[in-house]
Design a protein around this motif. Sequence first.
Motif, PDB file in Angstrom:
ATOM      1  N   UNK A 117      69.591  45.353  -5.940  1.00 14.59           N
ATOM      2  CA  UNK A 117      68.437  45.001  -6.777  1.00 14.59           C
ATOM      3  C   UNK A 117      67.527  46.196  -6.965  1.00 14.59           C
ATOM      4  N   UNK A 118      67.389  47.000  -5.911  1.00 16.64           N
ATOM      5  CA  UNK A 118      66.502  48.150  -6.010  1.00 16.64           C
ATOM      6  C   UNK A 118      67.148  49.299  -6.776  1.00 16.64           C
ATOM      7  N   UNK A 119      68.474  49.338  -6.809  1.00 14.66           N
ATOM      8  CA  UNK A 119      69.172  50.471  -7.403  1.00 14.66           C
ATOM      9  C   UNK A 119      69.453  50.299  -8.893  1.00 14.66           C
ATOM     10  N   UNK A 120      69.778  49.081  -9.284  1.00 15.07           N
ATOM     11  CA  UNK A 120      70.167  48.814 -10.658  1.00 15.07           C
ATOM     12  C   UNK A 120      68.954  48.918 -11.588  1.00 15.07           C
ATOM     13  N   UNK A 123      67.663  45.569 -13.139  1.00 14.26           N
ATOM     14  CA  UNK A 123      67.396  44.394 -12.329  1.00 14.26           C
ATOM     15  C   UNK A 123      65.927  43.985 -12.433  1.00 14.26           C
ATOM     16  N   UNK A 124      65.681  42.718 -12.129  1.00 12.29           N
ATOM     17  CA  UNK A 124      64.328  42.187 -12.234  1.00 12.29           C
ATOM     18  C   UNK A 124      63.636  42.344 -10.887  1.00 12.29           C
ATOM     19  N   UNK A 125      62.823  43.403 -10.771  1.00 18.19           N
ATOM     20  CA  UNK A 125      62.155  43.647  -9.490  1.00 18.19           C
ATOM     21  C   UNK A 125      61.024  42.659  -9.254  1.00 18.19           C
TER      22      UNK A 125
ATOM     23  N   UNK B 254      59.252  53.519 -11.384  1.00 25.46           N
ATOM     24  CA  UNK B 254      59.619  52.437 -10.496  1.00 25.46           C
ATOM     25  C   UNK B 254      58.457  51.493 -10.258  1.00 25.46           C
ATOM     26  N   UNK B 257      57.920  49.294 -13.224  1.00 22.86           N
ATOM     27  CA  UNK B 257      59.041  48.401 -13.495  1.00 22.86           C
ATOM     28  C   UNK B 257      58.825  47.037 -12.847  1.00 22.86           C
ATOM     29  N   UNK B 258      58.196  47.031 -11.678  1.00 24.62           N
ATOM     30  CA  UNK B 258      58.027  45.777 -10.953  1.00 24.62           C
ATOM     31  C   UNK B 258      56.896  44.929 -11.514  1.00 24.62           C
ATOM     32  N   UNK B 259      56.066  45.550 -12.344  1.00 24.27           N
ATOM     33  CA  UNK B 259      54.938  44.784 -12.861  1.00 24.27           C
ATOM     34  C   UNK B 259      55.386  43.870 -13.991  1.00 24.27           C
ATOM     35  N   UNK B 266      58.854  44.428 -17.831  1.00 26.10           N
ATOM     36  CA  UNK B 266      59.510  45.730 -17.885  1.00 26.10           C
ATOM     37  C   UNK B 266      58.626  46.794 -18.514  1.00 26.10           C
TER      38      UNK B 266
END
Lengths: 372, 367
Positions: A117-120, A123-125, B254, B257-259, B266
């Motif tokens: 999940x962290x690498x792709x 992916x939806x973090x 990064x 991206x999580x937000x 995205x």
Amino acid sequence: MRTGLILFATCFLAATLLSGCWDQQLLKDIRIVDASGLDLDPEGKLQATSSVLEVSGSQSGNKSLDEIQTGKGNTTRQLRDILDRKISGIYSASKLRVTLMGEALARQGIYPYLDVYYRDPSSALNARIAVVEGTAHDILTFKKPGTKLVGEYFNKLISSAERRTIIPAVNLQLICPPMLDPGDAFALPYISKDTTSPSIYGIALFSGDKMTGTLKSEDSMLYLLMADKLAKTASVTLKINEEGSQNPEKYIAIDIQKLKRKLKVNVQNNRNIKVTLDLKLKIAVVEYAKDHLNDKRNLTQLDKKLSEELTRRAQVITQKMLQAKHDGFGIGRRVMAYYPNTWKKLHWLEDYPKVEFVPKVTVKIVKHGIMN
Amino acid sequence: MINVRDQITPGQLAFLVVQTQIGVGLLMLPSQVHTAAQGDAWISVLIAGLLVQFFIVVLWCLGRRFPSLTLYDYLPALLGRYIGKLVHLVYAAYFILVSSYIIINFAKTIRDWVLIETPQWIVIGMMTSVCIYLVRESLRTIARFFVLVFFCNIALIIIVSCAYLHVNFLYILPVGQAGIWKITKGVHETMAALAGYEILLICYPFVKGGSVAKIKAVVFANIFSTLLYAFAVFTSLIVFSPQELKLLPQPLLYMVKALGFKLFERLDLYFLSLWMVVATTSAIGYFFMASKGVANLFRQQSNHRKAVPYTAALVFIIALIIQDPLLIDTIGKILSITGYVFIIGIPFVLLMISVLFNIHEARGRPR
């Protein structure tokens, strides 16, 4: 002029003909996975359970369907391939809403299973993550009430508990910094299996990437208040009187309005770490069958009783945290920041349970609804 | 001597410098500096910015002695015909290599984050063609475009600010934990990202107005770039725990991206789209310097336009050849070390020669 024209034509053609040709992902070709569960079976193999959406652009009503698929393998990414062979279309986890972890797996350590999940990059973090009692497979295949999609259902279940400050608001990315940090820890929602439906039991405490304990919902709320993470609302029902003509009269329900936390880390003799946690709560009484909350004497007495009760609970919680080696308030981080020399001498995993917590909760009633 | 159409204002010079400085380095910088200086990475960036101010003064002193000539024009006068030509050639090669390096890193980032399946030569080719398209124009047009896209930087700052929803300031404490030696190493890592102000060597004669206005513009430009970098590094430091930051080559992307918000998810894709423009302008800046160098190699004070296709072909081919990630790393290291020679070493020597032998420009000619 002519070169300009040629250049323009080239760019135009390139932009129209080439854009995204290689990297396009058409919705009709992929199958979106909105919830996935990971379990360890007794032999140590990984079992994945995914809820796969059927997005059909049909005119006959907006009937979205999902199917549950399971597979067994060694790693998360390998299981994606295994499941990919079972479903019609390309497996896509880019819109994942919820990841559920079986307790057995959570106790083994979750990071190796989350790596993909962290690498792709796709992916939806921001997917939510939770630990379930028993196996994730059981919970996902449980006949759920209503017609909601599985992913949507668990997403709502978790997010409503987040609003009520029962569980921390976390997602895949937010747990990563504390997971890798030696001086910090995270907690995840813990879902248990009721007889009729899945329900939020409380939180699962982690140490590093391994689950080491649980707190039930009332305790988890106080835990979150101590961690200074009051969400929209937080309410709790406490037993406050021993006597009373009817059972409900023994109880009081309160709503936390405002929260002020002071956390102090003291290092004595370069070794003994003492943490004083001062919690000042302003609360509203939302249910109290004995009434008479306009009486000042009554109020101060209630304030005192509540403070004592909550302080006692806070002590129990900190004891449980120490037992679970769960450094949820980031004490290690603070020692690192303010006492770097002490930190170098410590072996945190062993030294953390020796930390002395002195929690103190002070409650003040500021509201009591539209009735005295 | 200088074409009126090529002249720019000191304000435009500031934007020219900012856009050339800020480029691919923006994404890579936080993790690079963190590897060297850990929690004190932000101090390294600020120190590097300060150091660059001194370098800028040296470049400016040199430029002031030859107010209507570019670096390439006064090289022979200071070093003699043959050595001058040789240094000139090396400079042109350096700028070409930097352009390629920017484009390679750009293509690599795009491949890692968005266009996973798209062949590299398409991305590299598109970037190169955009550069050709703009560099063929006069310096004034380039500068105006840079002014226009400056607002991308502001938008980037806004997107990164969203990450402040979840931060932990304890990660940077105690201040000074890394020690002076590590902070110095961090400064070195930052210097390469801040490079770009050497465009002053080439652009000095094209700027209207007095020399004081020129140095003011460049100093302000550098302050902005330094602060933007410091902001980016600082934000990365407090969002990610040190152990996680070690694993992330592009922490800025990064973290966004999580937000996710109600309306859009995205954020990294929005960020990348804006960053692409910023990275392109940086490549264009170096492209311009390289083309000017190649053009002047064959005829003194000729226009840079004619050399653009040849420069572009070279840059494109170099970018295609260098694909091995380890090789890219090595080249990055070489460039960051040789950078000192080209950006400050040689100009400083030139300034010394110019002062000692009292060579300066008189009536449009070096004397």
